[in-house]
Design a protein around this motif. Structure first.
Motif, PDB file in Angstrom:
ATOM      1  N   LEU A  62     -38.729  24.684  15.008  1.00  0.00           N
ATOM      2  CA  LEU A  62     -40.062  24.234  14.753  1.00  0.00           C
ATOM      3  C   LEU A  62     -40.686  23.160  15.814  1.00  0.00           C
ATOM      4  CD1 LEU A  62     -39.746  23.747  10.949  1.00  0.00           C
ATOM      5  CD2 LEU A  62     -40.694  25.788  12.116  1.00  0.00           C
ATOM      6  N   SER A  78     -41.291  19.602  13.122  1.00  0.00           N
ATOM      7  CA  SER A  78     -40.095  18.868  12.482  1.00  0.00           C
ATOM      8  C   SER A  78     -40.473  17.674  12.081  1.00  0.00           C
ATOM      9  CB  SER A  78     -38.905  18.884  13.368  1.00  0.00           C
ATOM     10  OG  SER A  78     -38.604  20.172  13.783  1.00  0.00           O
ATOM     11  N   CYS A 107     -34.811  23.975  12.149  1.00  0.00           N
ATOM     12  CA  CYS A 107     -35.244  25.500  12.286  1.00  0.00           C
ATOM     13  C   CYS A 107     -35.230  25.875  11.060  1.00  0.00           C
ATOM     14  CB  CYS A 107     -33.596  25.880  12.906  1.00  0.00           C
ATOM     15  SG  CYS A 107     -33.252  25.279  14.393  1.00  0.00           S
ATOM     16  N   LEU A 142     -41.118  27.244   5.632  1.00  0.00           N
ATOM     17  CA  LEU A 142     -42.312  26.203   5.778  1.00  0.00           C
ATOM     18  C   LEU A 142     -43.465  26.349   5.022  1.00  0.00           C
ATOM     19  CD1 LEU A 142     -42.637  23.796   7.817  1.00  0.00           C
ATOM     20  CD2 LEU A 142     -43.699  25.350   9.357  1.00  0.00           C
ATOM     21  N   HIS A 168     -46.293  26.085  17.449  1.00  0.00           N
ATOM     22  CA  HIS A 168     -46.144  26.205  16.149  1.00  0.00           C
ATOM     23  C   HIS A 168     -47.258  25.466  15.478  1.00  0.00           C
ATOM     24  CE1 HIS A 168     -42.533  28.055  17.173  1.00  0.00           C
ATOM     25  NE2 HIS A 168     -41.855  26.786  17.299  1.00  0.00           N
ATOM     26  N   LEU A 192     -46.092  30.340  13.589  1.00  0.00           N
ATOM     27  CA  LEU A 192     -44.846  30.077  14.400  1.00  0.00           C
ATOM     28  C   LEU A 192     -44.767  31.264  15.579  1.00  0.00           C
ATOM     29  CD1 LEU A 192     -42.409  29.418  11.483  1.00  0.00           C
ATOM     30  CD2 LEU A 192     -43.639  27.892  12.684  1.00  0.00           C
TER      31      LEU A 192
END
Length: 380
Positions: free
Chosen positions: A81, A85, A266, A272, A338, A353
């Motif tokens: 990400l 993150s 990840c 997400l 992303h 993403l």
């Protein structure tokens, strides 16, 4: 970025090979879907996932292109990400804080074998809240940048060029190192390693498959490539990363675990979106927790006039995108771009993403993300 006009022209000259969007859930009409597809095509996205969701779940889910050479992106494909993150980390910290596990306002030095205090303000404590709002007086100096490829102890880096010209609490300077150090503070406060903490207090309760170590991700993890080098080796080689399980990953390491919280998460797009849905309305998070996370803490106007900083989130106010403030984060690394953004007033969110796309940007926000957000807001 040097010569942004030339870079944009080179990207536009590339062929588009990712193909059409594949629908796993489609609530919008075909015309709207094609407008999103046109944006991704225009910015030469190599592959990825696009998800629209509300508080009750996903309304639209599309994938396109390749996760790895010859392997298409699927509904459950995970992505590294990058800086999204930071939002995930902040959500985990807020989940722990509302349970009384950690204290956002405690002096971090009490839990570390080194000091986070600024040499210009040795009596001013640095806190988790400061680290997550980029107001801790810590920056990404050359010592930190060089440590990414050849890790060094956090205490050594802090004695180098890791302090800002201003003292903590005065200004906001975006810092990967600062947010990374938040992971070390969490370990010091709890006596538990960062990865197990995030699993226990965020991922498992929300039913999300994710991890800050690629080897912890059971689903296929996507590569990341630079669009101007599409035929070379991936800049982020997912198979190689997933094959490597570093020793001691599940034990606290207050000197080296600054390399996790800022960019290493990840997760797949569905996971997400599930986190985004939990951040839209009180439930998993208490109302006061959400308000504390999304409240403005510092200005990022010196880098992007449209952005303000919350706790691990950007607050985007851009009239060219839409009439309401949006809350979320962007990530850019290894050629991938992303984002997760929420329209809290309308109770909906968007996830994009990619495995690689144009890196062109005017300020902080990437051109492709601005256009996707504008299209998303157009009918809202």
């Amino acid at each position: 970025m040097r010569a942004p006009g030339l870079y944009r022209a080179l990207v536009r000259a590339l062929p588009y090979t990712a193909g059409p969007l594949q629908a796993h859930a489609q609530g919008i009409g075909e015309e709207k879907k094609q407008r999103y597809a046109s944006i991704l095509r225009r910015h030469r996205a190599l592959g990825g996932a696009l998800v629209l969701f509300g508080a009750s779940g996903i309304t639209d889910h599309f994938t396109y292109g390749a996760a790895r050479r010859g392997v298409p992106v699927a509904a459950g494909t995970a992505f590294r990400l990058a800086s999204v993150s930071k939002l995930v980390t902040a959500a985990g910290v807020m989940a722990m804080a509302q349970k009384g596990i950690v204290d956002l306002n405690a002096d971090a030095d009490a839990f570390l074998p080194y000091s986070l205090r600024h040499p210009g303000a040795p009596d001013r404590p640095v806190t988790l809240r400061m680290l997550l709002t980029h107001t801790a007086g810590i920056r990404d100096g050359s010592a930190y940048t060089n440590s990414i490829a050849s890790p060094r102890d956090a205490g050594e880096l802090l004695r180098g060029d890791s302090n800002t010209a201003h003292i903590p609490g005065e200004k906001c300077e975006y810092s990967n190192f600062g947010v990374g150090l938040a992971g070390c503070v969490l370990e010091g406060m709890t006596g538990t390693a960062f990865e197990p903490l995030m699993q226990e207090y965020l991922f498992r309760p929300l039913g999300i498959s994710a991890g800050y170590y690629p080897h912890r991700v059971s689903d296929l993890l996507a590569d990341a490539r630079r669009v101007l080098k599409p035929l070379g080796n991936p800049a982020f080689d997912a198979a190689a990363r997933q094959a490597a399980a570093p020793a001691g990953w599940d034990e606290p390491n207050l000197q080296r675990h600054y390399l996790l919280a800022h960019g290493n998460c990840c997760m797949d797009a569905q996971g997400l979106a599930r986190l985004g849905a939990a951040l839209l309305t009180p439930g998993f998070f208490a109302e006061e927790t959400l308000e504390a996370m999304f409240a403005p803490h510092a200005s990022l106007a010196h880098r992007d006039p449209a952005l303000t900083q919350g706790v691990g989130v950007f607050i985007l106010r851009d009239a060219s995108v839409g009439p309401r403030a949006l809350h979320g984060h962007q990530g850019m690394a290894y050629g991938a771009v992303h984002m997760l953004f929420l329209d809290r007033e309308q109770g909906r969110g968007i996830v994009s993403l990619t495995t690689g796309v144009s890196l062109a940007r005017r300020h902080i926000m990437a051109d492709v993300n601005v256009e996707l957000l504008r299209e998303w807001q157009r009918d809202g």
